[in-house]
Design a protein around this motif. Structure first.
Motif, PDB file in Angstrom:
ATOM      1  N   LYS A 173      46.189  -2.299  52.472  1.00 37.06           N
ATOM      2  CA  LYS A 173      45.783  -1.967  51.107  1.00 37.06           C
ATOM      3  C   LYS A 173      44.406  -2.535  50.802  1.00 37.06           C
ATOM      4  N   SER A 174      44.100  -3.721  51.345  1.00 40.00           N
ATOM      5  CA  SER A 174      42.798  -4.338  51.061  1.00 40.00           C
ATOM      6  C   SER A 174      41.667  -3.517  51.661  1.00 40.00           C
ATOM      7  N   GLU A 175      41.900  -2.883  52.817  1.00 42.90           N
ATOM      8  CA  GLU A 175      40.859  -2.079  53.448  1.00 42.90           C
ATOM      9  C   GLU A 175      40.573  -0.813  52.661  1.00 42.90           C
ATOM     10  N   ASN A 176      41.611  -0.269  52.021  1.00 45.70           N
ATOM     11  CA  ASN A 176      41.455   0.961  51.255  1.00 45.70           C
ATOM     12  C   ASN A 176      41.072   0.709  49.803  1.00 45.70           C
ATOM     13  N   LYS A 177      40.985  -0.534  49.412  1.00 46.07           N
ATOM     14  CA  LYS A 177      40.673  -0.899  48.040  1.00 46.07           C
ATOM     15  C   LYS A 177      39.164  -0.892  47.822  1.00 46.07           C
ATOM     16  N   ASN A 178      38.752  -0.391  46.665  1.00 49.43           N
ATOM     17  CA  ASN A 178      37.337  -0.425  46.311  1.00 49.43           C
ATOM     18  C   ASN A 178      36.823  -1.860  46.374  1.00 49.43           C
ATOM     19  N   THR A 179      35.605  -2.040  46.855  1.00 58.00           N
ATOM     20  CA  THR A 179      35.061  -3.390  47.036  1.00 58.00           C
ATOM     21  C   THR A 179      34.752  -4.097  45.720  1.00 58.00           C
ATOM     22  N   GLY A 180      34.678  -3.346  44.629  1.00 53.18           N
ATOM     23  CA  GLY A 180      34.305  -3.934  43.343  1.00 53.18           C
ATOM     24  C   GLY A 180      32.817  -3.901  43.069  1.00 53.18           C
ATOM     25  N   TYR A 181      32.062  -3.315  44.011  1.00 52.84           N
ATOM     26  CA  TYR A 181      30.613  -3.215  43.867  1.00 52.84           C
ATOM     27  C   TYR A 181      30.170  -1.758  43.840  1.00 52.84           C
ATOM     28  N   GLN A 182      29.013  -1.527  43.225  1.00 50.64           N
ATOM     29  CA  GLN A 182      28.284  -0.280  43.380  1.00 50.64           C
ATOM     30  C   GLN A 182      27.124  -0.540  44.329  1.00 50.64           C
ATOM     31  N   TYR A 183      26.756   0.483  45.103  1.00 51.05           N
ATOM     32  CA  TYR A 183      25.729   0.322  46.119  1.00 51.05           C
ATOM     33  C   TYR A 183      24.610   1.345  45.939  1.00 51.05           C
ATOM     34  N   LEU A 184      23.455   1.041  46.503  1.00 52.22           N
ATOM     35  CA  LEU A 184      22.290   1.913  46.469  1.00 52.22           C
ATOM     36  C   LEU A 184      21.506   1.685  47.752  1.00 52.22           C
ATOM     37  N   LEU A 185      20.932   2.747  48.313  1.00 50.93           N
ATOM     38  CA  LEU A 185      20.083   2.625  49.500  1.00 50.93           C
ATOM     39  C   LEU A 185      18.630   2.796  49.108  1.00 50.93           C
ATOM     40  N   ALA A 186      17.761   1.968  49.674  1.00 55.16           N
ATOM     41  CA  ALA A 186      16.336   2.031  49.340  1.00 55.16           C
ATOM     42  C   ALA A 186      15.492   1.529  50.495  1.00 55.16           C
ATOM     43  N   TYR A 187      14.253   1.983  50.522  1.00 55.58           N
ATOM     44  CA  TYR A 187      13.226   1.375  51.366  1.00 55.58           C
ATOM     45  C   TYR A 187      12.578   0.266  50.548  1.00 55.58           C
ATOM     46  N   ARG A 188      12.418  -0.910  51.145  1.00 54.92           N
ATOM     47  CA  ARG A 188      11.801  -2.045  50.464  1.00 54.92           C
ATOM     48  C   ARG A 188      10.447  -2.345  51.106  1.00 54.92           C
ATOM     49  N   PHE A 189       9.413  -2.375  50.256  1.00 57.91           N
ATOM     50  CA  PHE A 189       8.062  -2.620  50.754  1.00 57.91           C
ATOM     51  C   PHE A 189       7.929  -4.048  51.285  1.00 57.91           C
ATOM     52  N   PRO A 190       7.440  -4.210  52.516  1.00 63.95           N
ATOM     53  CA  PRO A 190       7.140  -5.557  53.013  1.00 63.95           C
ATOM     54  C   PRO A 190       5.835  -6.054  52.401  1.00 63.95           C
ATOM     55  N   ASP A 191       5.528  -7.322  52.619  1.00 67.41           N
ATOM     56  CA  ASP A 191       4.266  -7.865  52.132  1.00 67.41           C
ATOM     57  C   ASP A 191       3.108  -7.064  52.718  1.00 67.41           C
ATOM     58  N   GLY A 192       2.122  -6.780  51.890  1.00 63.99           N
ATOM     59  CA  GLY A 192       0.984  -6.015  52.355  1.00 63.99           C
ATOM     60  C   GLY A 192       0.307  -5.286  51.203  1.00 63.99           C
ATOM     61  N   GLU A 193      -0.674  -4.451  51.522  1.00 61.08           N
ATOM     62  CA  GLU A 193      -1.496  -3.799  50.502  1.00 61.08           C
ATOM     63  C   GLU A 193      -0.680  -2.907  49.573  1.00 61.08           C
ATOM     64  N   ALA A 194       0.259  -2.148  50.117  1.00 58.08           N
ATOM     65  CA  ALA A 194       1.050  -1.233  49.290  1.00 58.08           C
ATOM     66  C   ALA A 194       1.913  -2.000  48.294  1.00 58.08           C
ATOM     67  N   LYS A 195       2.615  -3.015  48.773  1.00 54.26           N
ATOM     68  CA  LYS A 195       3.444  -3.835  47.876  1.00 54.26           C
ATOM     69  C   LYS A 195       2.580  -4.525  46.828  1.00 54.26           C
ATOM     70  N   ASN A 196       1.442  -5.037  47.246  1.00 53.08           N
ATOM     71  CA  ASN A 196       0.553  -5.723  46.307  1.00 53.08           C
ATOM     72  C   ASN A 196       0.113  -4.790  45.190  1.00 53.08           C
ATOM     73  N   MET A 197      -0.203  -3.529  45.526  1.00 52.88           N
ATOM     74  CA  MET A 197      -0.636  -2.576  44.516  1.00 52.88           C
ATOM     75  C   MET A 197       0.471  -2.318  43.492  1.00 52.88           C
ATOM     76  N   ILE A 198       1.694  -2.151  43.958  1.00 52.16           N
ATOM     77  CA  ILE A 198       2.816  -1.918  43.050  1.00 52.16           C
ATOM     78  C   ILE A 198       3.014  -3.124  42.129  1.00 52.16           C
ATOM     79  N   MET A 199       2.934  -4.317  42.686  1.00 49.70           N
ATOM     80  CA  MET A 199       3.074  -5.530  41.888  1.00 49.70           C
ATOM     81  C   MET A 199       1.957  -5.645  40.858  1.00 49.70           C
ATOM     82  N   GLU A 200       0.725  -5.356  41.269  1.00 51.47           N
ATOM     83  CA  GLU A 200      -0.423  -5.471  40.366  1.00 51.47           C
ATOM     84  C   GLU A 200      -0.328  -4.468  39.218  1.00 51.47           C
ATOM     85  N   LEU A 201       0.101  -3.252  39.517  1.00 52.68           N
ATOM     86  CA  LEU A 201       0.244  -2.244  38.466  1.00 52.68           C
ATOM     87  C   LEU A 201       1.336  -2.634  37.479  1.00 52.68           C
TER      88      LEU A 201
END
Length: 213
Positions: free
Chosen positions: A7-35
């Motif tokens: 039953k525990s395996e078939n039970k909802n985990t209690g969380y909602q999830y989302l998939l994303a690409y996360r920018f690493p440190d660098g020029e692109a991430k810096n621009m998003i942060m600065e804006l």
């Protein structure tokens, strides 16, 4: 003989999830942060507090039981080991045509990136249990954007032009080299960009990270 799960395996985990690409440190991430810092507000506060991090969404919110989550984790691990990083570019600042609430950094994708996202989306479609949001495109994934401003009252023309001028005519290359899972507890007040973390938030809103080889 069929498989039997507890039953525990078939039970909802209690969380909602989302998939994303996360920018690493660098020029692109810096621009998003600065804006985001340029106008301040909840997006910048969330980035600064590490409740969120610059990203673009690959699959909007879904729920899973323990078996389904294990299936997803194993599939993403295999997918990222079988695929190489691809290239995309930040190209300017935009808004959605039907809303003034959000300003974001636009991107241009290489043919290899387009194919990578399509392959990932096809993989996710193979899971019969996966639910699809109105913002999900079941071929090309969600509209590619990285949020820098989000307010219910909307963004003024002067504010938007300030972002556009700051970005200028740049074309900033970045490597799409990861897929990350974010999570938050079902029923917990969570808006994505908060000064104070919810009890279930992981640093930078990254629970698990898979790196393309």
């Amino acid at each position: 003989m069929g498989c039997f799960y507890s039953k525990s395996e078939n039970k909802n985990t209690g969380y909602q999830y989302l998939l994303a690409y996360r920018f690493p440190d660098g020029e692109a991430k810096n621009m998003i942060m600065e804006l985001s810092e340029l106008l301040g507000g909840q997006v910048y506060n969330g980035y600064k507090a590490k409740n969120e991090s610059p990203h673009f969404t690959l699959k909007y919110v879904f729920v899973a039981n323990h078996n389904q989550l294990d299936e997803l984790i194993n599939a993403l691990d295999k997918f990222t080991k079988q695929n190489k990083p691809t290239i995309a570019w930040l190209t300017g600042v935009g808004k959605f045509s039907d809303s003034n609430r959000v300003a974001f950094v636009e991107q241009e994708r290489s043919n290899e990136t387009i194919e990578l996202i399509r392959s990932l989306t096809s993989l996710l479609k193979s899971f019969e249990w996966m639910k699809w949001d109105n913002f999900d495109d079941n071929v090309n994934g969600p509209i590619p954007h990285s949020t820098v401003f989000l307010e219910e009252e909307g963004i003024s023309d002067d504010q938007f032009n300030k972002l556009v001028d700051y970005f200028g005519n740049k074309k900033i290359e970045f490597s799409i080299d990861n897929i990350c899972i974010s999570r938050h507890k079902i029923g917990e007040d969570f808006k994505g960009y908060m000064k104070e973390p919810g009890s279930s938030l992981d640093e930078d809103n990254i629970w698990k990270k898979f790196t393309l080889k």
